[in-house]
Design a protein around this motif. Structure first.
Motif: not given
Length: 148
Positions: A41-44, A76-78, A81-84
């Protein structure tokens, strides 16, 4: 005669522990799936924001609005990273739960095999006892027929 295994409570405990380990693994897999879904969802959201910036550059848009959109993409990029990192943590948990389950399954298997061997021994003894009774009955009948 009925088979009673002296360590049946231990077998039941080992089965229960294995079932709990299965539930914990299932839960950890659910968390991992949820984290992966959130990452998608973040990528979307990032793709949508990038598309929006590209659309806005065609139109007359203020520099501050473009900066806000760029800041949003950085945010969103941060989050990505956090989600990864969250996904890596969840993957480690899943592996730990798998190892724990494997241990519990082996534990249960050992106790079930011991129970199986005890049952086989019990069945052999029962057959020998029954055969002894049949032999005794045959001997009594033979002796009774010899007396007459």
């Amino acid at each position: 005669m009925k088979f009673n295994y002296a360590f049946q409570k231990v077998v039941d405990l080992k089965t229960s522990e294995k079932n709990h380990a299965e539930m914990h693994l299932s839960s950890a897999l659910g968390v991992l799936q949820a984290e992966e879904q959130t990452l998608g969802q973040l990528f979307s959201s990032k793709d949508a924001a990038v598309d929006s910036i590209q659309d806005q550059t065609v139109n007359a848009v203020s520099a501050s609005q473009l900066q806000q959109m760029q800041d949003y993409i950085q945010y969103i990029d941060q989050c990505i990273l956090k989600k990864r990192q969250d996904i890596q943590t969840a993957q480690v948990k899943v592996e730990e739960k798998k190892e724990h389950l494997t241990t519990k399954m082996l534990d249960e298997k050992v106790w079930l095999q011991a129970r199986g061997k005890a049952l086989e021994g019990f069945q052999k003894e029962e057959l020998q006892r029954e055969q002894g009774e049949l032999d005794e009955m045959a001997t009594v009948r033979y002796a009774a027929s010899r007396v007459q």
